[in-house]
Design a protein around this motif. Sequence first.
Motif, PDB file in Angstrom:
ATOM      1  N   MET A   1       0.827  -1.106  -0.007  1.00 26.01           N
ATOM      2  CA  MET A   1      -0.053   0.042  -0.204  1.00 26.01           C
ATOM      3  C   MET A   1       0.837   1.214   0.004  1.00 26.01           C
ATOM      4  SD  MET A   1      -2.671   1.334   2.921  1.00 26.01           S
ATOM      5  CE  MET A   1      -3.848   0.106   2.430  1.00 26.01           C
ATOM      6  N   PHE A   2       1.818   1.208   0.828  1.00 31.26           N
ATOM      7  CA  PHE A   2       2.692   2.599   0.674  1.00 31.26           C
ATOM      8  C   PHE A   2       3.613   2.495  -0.566  1.00 31.26           C
ATOM      9  CE2 PHE A   2       3.525   3.427   5.547  1.00 31.26           C
ATOM     10  CZ  PHE A   2       2.186   3.374   5.877  1.00 31.26           C
ATOM     11  N   GLY A   3       3.709   1.580  -0.986  1.00 33.84           N
ATOM     12  CA  GLY A   3       4.551   1.881  -2.629  1.00 33.84           C
ATOM     13  C   GLY A   3       3.466   2.124  -3.290  1.00 33.84           C
ATOM     14  N   GLN A   4       2.301   1.828  -3.314  1.00 32.30           N
ATOM     15  CA  GLN A   4       1.137   2.487  -4.315  1.00 32.30           C
ATOM     16  C   GLN A   4       1.069   4.155  -4.039  1.00 32.30           C
ATOM     17  OE1 GLN A   4      -2.392   0.382  -3.772  1.00 32.30           O
ATOM     18  NE2 GLN A   4      -1.544  -1.666  -4.851  1.00 32.30           N
ATOM     19  N   LEU A   5       1.027   4.363  -2.718  1.00 25.05           N
ATOM     20  CA  LEU A   5       0.893   5.690  -2.573  1.00 25.05           C
ATOM     21  C   LEU A   5       2.051   6.786  -2.836  1.00 25.05           C
ATOM     22  CD1 LEU A   5      -0.715   5.336   1.154  1.00 25.05           C
ATOM     23  CD2 LEU A   5      -1.888   6.101  -0.867  1.00 25.05           C
ATOM     24  N   ARG A   6       3.275   5.977  -2.813  1.00 26.09           N
ATOM     25  CA  ARG A   6       4.388   6.598  -3.321  1.00 26.09           C
ATOM     26  C   ARG A   6       4.249   7.130  -4.795  1.00 26.09           C
ATOM     27  NH1 ARG A   6       7.713   3.044  -1.554  1.00 26.09           N
ATOM     28  NH2 ARG A   6       7.882   4.210   0.478  1.00 26.09           N
ATOM     29  N   GLY A   7       3.867   6.014  -5.432  1.00 30.38           N
ATOM     30  CA  GLY A   7       3.648   6.281  -6.738  1.00 30.38           C
ATOM     31  C   GLY A   7       2.831   7.083  -7.256  1.00 30.38           C
ATOM     32  N   THR A   8       1.532   6.966  -6.746  1.00 28.69           N
ATOM     33  CA  THR A   8       0.561   8.208  -7.076  1.00 28.69           C
ATOM     34  C   THR A   8       0.474   9.280  -6.923  1.00 28.69           C
ATOM     35  OG1 THR A   8      -0.966   7.173  -5.234  1.00 28.69           O
ATOM     36  CG2 THR A   8      -1.196   6.095  -7.290  1.00 28.69           C
ATOM     37  N   LEU A   9       1.108   9.495  -5.739  1.00 32.38           N
ATOM     38  CA  LEU A   9       1.454  11.000  -5.171  1.00 32.38           C
ATOM     39  C   LEU A   9       2.619  11.583  -5.316  1.00 32.38           C
ATOM     40  CD1 LEU A   9      -0.292  10.622  -1.583  1.00 32.38           C
ATOM     41  CD2 LEU A   9      -1.269  11.378  -3.753  1.00 32.38           C
ATOM     42  N   ARG A  10       3.501  10.896  -6.023  1.00 34.12           N
ATOM     43  CA  ARG A  10       4.942  11.312  -6.274  1.00 34.12           C
ATOM     44  C   ARG A  10       4.823  12.644  -7.425  1.00 34.12           C
ATOM     45  NH1 ARG A  10       9.396  11.895  -3.578  1.00 34.12           N
ATOM     46  NH2 ARG A  10       9.249   9.774  -3.169  1.00 34.12           N
ATOM     47  N   PRO A  11       3.774  12.462  -8.384  1.00 32.86           N
ATOM     48  CA  PRO A  11       3.754  13.467  -9.480  1.00 32.86           C
ATOM     49  C   PRO A  11       3.228  14.868  -8.774  1.00 32.86           C
ATOM     50  CG  PRO A  11       2.763  11.528 -10.396  1.00 32.86           C
ATOM     51  CD  PRO A  11       3.085  11.266  -9.006  1.00 32.86           C
ATOM     52  N   LEU A  12       2.553  14.915  -7.513  1.00 32.25           N
ATOM     53  CA  LEU A  12       1.951  16.192  -6.695  1.00 32.25           C
ATOM     54  C   LEU A  12       3.049  16.853  -5.929  1.00 32.25           C
ATOM     55  CD1 LEU A  12      -1.307  14.876  -5.178  1.00 32.25           C
ATOM     56  CD2 LEU A  12      -1.025  16.015  -7.336  1.00 32.25           C
ATOM     57  N   ALA A  13       4.347  16.041  -5.638  1.00 29.94           N
ATOM     58  CA  ALA A  13       5.271  16.562  -4.899  1.00 29.94           C
ATOM     59  C   ALA A  13       6.376  17.334  -5.980  1.00 29.94           C
ATOM     60  CB  ALA A  13       6.001  15.546  -4.021  1.00 29.94           C
ATOM     61  N   THR A  14       5.805  18.261  -6.774  1.00 32.34           N
ATOM     62  CA  THR A  14       6.605  18.756  -7.882  1.00 32.34           C
ATOM     63  C   THR A  14       7.696  19.768  -7.255  1.00 32.34           C
ATOM     64  OG1 THR A  14       4.948  20.152  -8.193  1.00 32.34           O
ATOM     65  CG2 THR A  14       4.898  18.224  -9.382  1.00 32.34           C
ATOM     66  N   ARG A  15       7.552  20.393  -6.185  1.00 31.67           N
ATOM     67  CA  ARG A  15       8.413  21.371  -5.749  1.00 31.67           C
ATOM     68  C   ARG A  15       9.752  20.630  -5.046  1.00 31.67           C
ATOM     69  NH1 ARG A  15       3.715  22.740  -4.198  1.00 31.67           N
ATOM     70  NH2 ARG A  15       3.916  21.853  -1.941  1.00 31.67           N
ATOM     71  N   PRO A  16      11.092  21.047  -5.575  1.00 31.07           N
ATOM     72  CA  PRO A  16      12.100  20.531  -4.818  1.00 31.07           C
ATOM     73  C   PRO A  16      12.449  21.084  -3.661  1.00 31.07           C
ATOM     74  CG  PRO A  16      12.686  22.509  -6.609  1.00 31.07           C
ATOM     75  CD  PRO A  16      11.084  22.350  -6.368  1.00 31.07           C
ATOM     76  N   GLU A  17      11.730  22.043  -3.074  1.00 32.22           N
ATOM     77  CA  GLU A  17      12.032  22.549  -1.563  1.00 32.22           C
ATOM     78  C   GLU A  17      11.290  21.420  -0.803  1.00 32.22           C
ATOM     79  OE1 GLU A  17      10.513  24.223  -4.025  1.00 32.22           O
ATOM     80  OE2 GLU A  17      11.986  25.942  -4.359  1.00 32.22           O
ATOM     81  N   VAL A  18      10.146  20.716  -0.969  1.00 37.33           N
ATOM     82  CA  VAL A  18       9.758  19.903  -0.163  1.00 37.33           C
ATOM     83  C   VAL A  18      10.285  18.521  -0.293  1.00 37.33           C
ATOM     84  CG1 VAL A  18       7.472  18.832   0.461  1.00 37.33           C
ATOM     85  CG2 VAL A  18       7.689  21.183  -0.361  1.00 37.33           C
ATOM     86  N   ASP A  19      10.667  17.585   0.627  1.00 39.56           N
ATOM     87  CA  ASP A  19      10.963  16.337   0.666  1.00 39.56           C
ATOM     88  C   ASP A  19       9.792  15.551   1.042  1.00 39.56           C
ATOM     89  OD1 ASP A  19      12.407  14.064   0.785  1.00 39.56           O
ATOM     90  OD2 ASP A  19      13.524  14.344   2.679  1.00 39.56           O
ATOM     91  N   PHE A  20       9.231  14.714   0.018  1.00 41.51           N
ATOM     92  CA  PHE A  20       8.250  13.844   0.268  1.00 41.51           C
ATOM     93  C   PHE A  20       8.615  12.392   0.529  1.00 41.51           C
ATOM     94  CE2 PHE A  20       4.827  10.951  -2.106  1.00 41.51           C
ATOM     95  CZ  PHE A  20       3.855  11.113  -0.991  1.00 41.51           C
ATOM     96  N   ARG A  21       8.172  11.867   1.992  1.00 37.45           N
ATOM     97  CA  ARG A  21       8.934  10.708   2.176  1.00 37.45           C
ATOM     98  C   ARG A  21       7.679   9.749   2.719  1.00 37.45           C
ATOM     99  NH1 ARG A  21      13.406  11.698   6.749  1.00 37.45           N
ATOM    100  NH2 ARG A  21      13.324   9.573   6.456  1.00 37.45           N
ATOM    101  N   ILE A  22       7.966   8.421   2.400  1.00 38.27           N
ATOM    102  CA  ILE A  22       6.928   7.625   2.742  1.00 38.27           C
ATOM    103  C   ILE A  22       7.905   6.345   3.399  1.00 38.27           C
ATOM    104  CG2 ILE A  22       5.109   5.901   2.284  1.00 38.27           C
ATOM    105  CD1 ILE A  22       3.952   7.600   0.273  1.00 38.27           C
ATOM    106  N   ASP A  23       7.932   6.319   4.857  1.00 39.52           N
ATOM    107  CA  ASP A  23       8.942   5.520   5.229  1.00 39.52           C
ATOM    108  C   ASP A  23       8.663   3.933   5.165  1.00 39.52           C
ATOM    109  OD1 ASP A  23      10.323   7.667   6.099  1.00 39.52           O
ATOM    110  OD2 ASP A  23       9.442   7.640   7.978  1.00 39.52           O
ATOM    111  N   GLU A  24       9.362   3.279   5.195  1.00 38.18           N
ATOM    112  CA  GLU A  24       9.124   1.731   5.137  1.00 38.18           C
ATOM    113  C   GLU A  24       8.321   1.375   6.409  1.00 38.18           C
ATOM    114  OE1 GLU A  24       9.537  -0.725   3.071  1.00 38.18           O
ATOM    115  OE2 GLU A  24      10.146   0.851   1.746  1.00 38.18           O
ATOM    116  N   PRO A  25       7.192   0.633   6.327  1.00 37.86           N
ATOM    117  CA  PRO A  25       6.253   0.466   7.528  1.00 37.86           C
ATOM    118  C   PRO A  25       6.666  -0.431   8.506  1.00 37.86           C
ATOM    119  CG  PRO A  25       5.421  -0.848   5.585  1.00 37.86           C
ATOM    120  CD  PRO A  25       6.503  -0.024   4.893  1.00 37.86           C
ATOM    121  N   ALA A  26       6.822  -0.347   9.841  1.00 36.35           N
ATOM    122  CA  ALA A  26       7.137  -0.761  11.168  1.00 36.35           C
ATOM    123  C   ALA A  26       6.379  -2.040  11.146  1.00 36.35           C
ATOM    124  CB  ALA A  26       7.554   0.004  12.136  1.00 36.35           C
TER     125      ALA A  26
END
Length: 441
Positions: free
Chosen positions: A300-325
């Motif tokens: 699920m986290f992998g799907q969210l990372r792929g679908t939301l990555r295009p929204l994180a277009t600003r280089p000033e913002v670090d978009f991170r989805i950690d590996e689930p514990a």
Amino acid sequence: MRVRLRVEQDVFVVRQLAREVAREVGLEQQDQTRLATALSEVSRVVLAAGTDADVTFTVQQDGVSTALRLAVERRSSGGEQQLRAELGHVGRLMDMLEVENDGTGTVVWMARRLPASAPRLTQERMDEIRAGLARHVPGSPLDELNVQNQQLIAALDEVRAQRDELARLNAELEETNRGVMALYHQLSEELEETNRGVVALYAELDEKSEQLAAASEAKSRFLANVSHELRAPVTAVIGLSRLLADEGSDPLTDEQRRQVDLIRGSSSDLLSLVNDLLDLAKAEAGRLEPVWEEVDLKAMFGQLRGTLRPLATRPEVDFRIDEPAVASMRSDEVLLARVLRNLLTNALKFTAEGEVRLAVRPVESDVEFTVTDTGTGIPAELHERIFEEFYQVPGSKALNGKGTGLGLPYARRLAGILGGALRVRSTPGEGSTFTLRLPAS
């Protein structure tokens, strides 16, 4: 101290002596009369049996208190049962009265406890009392009769005073009872009137609740129907605008292309609003039934990372989805993904620089998802208002896209459907942290 009973005149002597002894040891006047009367009655009954008797006065400890003890002893035995029956009424005058056979004869024991206010009976005081009683000269039966009459008059006066006091108290009690009954009736009437008002209020509240429920259901049906009816024409407008802007269509002037782009952008925003309204209406109407299954959080986290990555277009913002514990949990994958997607999208809209981060960790028997950003932040007094439909924080502006004010209310309702809760912790100028806590199974 001991006195011999031989003739009836001795009964008067022991009566006088008993009254003197009771007075000397500290008994009150009424108790002196009771003691003297009880002893004279016992002496009369014992002498009636035709035998001599001895009367003994003794002061001794009775537990923690001191008592004046009297014994009437006759030499003959037998008849104790009859003697007890004849002296039954005398027992009410004394603290103790017993009839027993001591092997040599019959003994009647009587005792009266001394009051706490009585003077301390030391050995010297006891010697003084014995010496004074030895000098006592008995009066004639007539003198004793006069004393008895005076005592009887005093007792009658006291009884009359007590009767008058009792009558006064009864009158006051009767008056009080009338006041209490009047107050009771008044309170009963007020309580009955209050109860009628409460019942009427509850009936009104029930009616209002039914009206609110009906209005809420009508609103949900309206939103669902209108959203559904609007989705088709809006989708058609978006499709037509794309056809007009397509390179294979007739060429457009720059102004026409700009206007077509505006139409397509506005239609996309409208479609997003319609979809949010439809989702919110379904959640409010209870039409969303979760499908419980084992959810692979890593996938699920992998799907969210792929679908939301295009929204994180600003280089000033670090978009991170950690590996689930947490590797997996039991939940509805679609609804859980919607909640996390809404939270991440909202964070990306209002974060100009810094970080947007998604993490998950186990907490006791639950699983806790956190979406953290370094955006504008939310004042503490607005932490609950942001979960109201169409509410937007004053002065906040989305950096990409437009907010509808429906994403967070929808996310909180989905969290409730999944059996959990969604809360926020935020400070203006520092960012926000949205925490979704769900049961692990």
